[in-house]
Design a protein around this motif. Structure first.
Motif, short mmCIF file in Angstrom:
data_model
loop_
_atom_site.label_atom_id
_atom_site.label_comp_id
_atom_site.label_asym_id
_atom_site.label_seq_id
_atom_site.Cartn_x
_atom_site.Cartn_y
_atom_site.Cartn_z
N LEU A 71 -95.35 7.27 12.45
CA LEU A 71 -96.49 6.78 13.51
C LEU A 71 -95.55 6.44 14.64
O LEU A 71 -94.43 5.45 14.57
CB LEU A 71 -97.08 5.67 12.95
N SER A 84 -100.72 7.52 21.02
CA SER A 84 -100.28 7.52 19.63
C SER A 84 -99.87 8.84 19.15
O SER A 84 -100.79 10.01 19.45
CB SER A 84 -101.34 6.55 18.69
N ARG A 85 -99.20 8.96 17.95
CA ARG A 85 -98.78 10.18 17.34
C ARG A 85 -98.70 9.90 15.90
O ARG A 85 -97.81 8.93 15.67
CB ARG A 85 -97.65 10.90 18.09
N GLU A 121 -100.88 8.97 12.04
CA GLU A 121 -102.04 8.25 11.60
C GLU A 121 -101.82 6.66 11.51
O GLU A 121 -100.82 6.52 10.77
CB GLU A 121 -102.71 8.78 10.67
#
Length: 137
Positions: A96, A125-126, A128
Motif C-alpha cells: 500500500l 493511493s496504490r 487497498e
C-alpha cells in the motif's frame, strides 16, 4: 521534546516508522482532533490506538515528509506538509502506498509544541486499505 514547530510532523512520522509508539503521546494535546482517511478521531488516546492498530502490524513502513510550511503566531502555529507513505510486507515489497497532505494546528506548551488538530487528506493511493482499519466517522 520539540522546540520548533517545523520538526513536529517529521518527528511524529519518524517515531511511527521506528516503532517508537510510546513517544507519540508527547506530540499531541489530550483533546486532539483528527480527520483522516480512516475516519474522524477525538482525543489522544483514540488517536494513539488508531496509529498503533494501523502501523504496528506492518512488517516495514516508511513515511517521507516534505515541504513542511509553518505559519507561526505567538502560542500556536498552522503547519502543512506532504506525506508519502509506503507499507510493505515481510519481504519488503510495497502493499500500500499513498500521498497525503497533512494540515494542522500546533499549540505551544512551554518550550514544546503539540498537535491540537489536524487533517490527513489522501491525494493518491496504490493498493487497498485493509478493511480492519475502519474507524467510525
Amino acid at each position: 521534546m520539540t522546540s520548533t514547530p517545523d520538526l513536529v510532523v517529521p518527528r511524529i512520522f519518524a517515531a511511527i516508522d521506528d516503532r517508537r509508539f510510546d513517544d507519540l503521546p508527547a506530540f499531541y494535546t489530550a483533546d486532539v482532533r483528527a480527520d483522516t482517511a480512516v475516519g474522524r478521531i477525538h482525543g489522544r488516546d483514540e488517536l494513539l490506538a488508531v496509529q498503533r492498530a494501523i502501523h504496528e502490524p506492518v512488517a516495514a513502513l516508511q513515511h517521507l515528509v516534505t515541504g513542511v510550511i509553518v505559519a507561526p503566531r505567538e502560542d500556536d502555529a498552522d503547519v502543512r506538509a506532504n506525506i508519502v507513505a509506503t507499507f510493505c510486507d515481510d519481504r519488503h515489497r510495497p502493499t500500500l502506498e499513498g500521498g497525503s497532505v497533512w494540515r494542522g494546528r500546533l499549540r505551544r506548551r512551554g518550550d514544546d509544541w503539540q498537535v491540537c488538530e489536524f487533517s490527513l487528506d489522501l491525494v493518491w493511493s496504490r493498493g487497498e486499505m485493509p478493511a480492519d482499519w475502519g474507524v467510525g466517522s
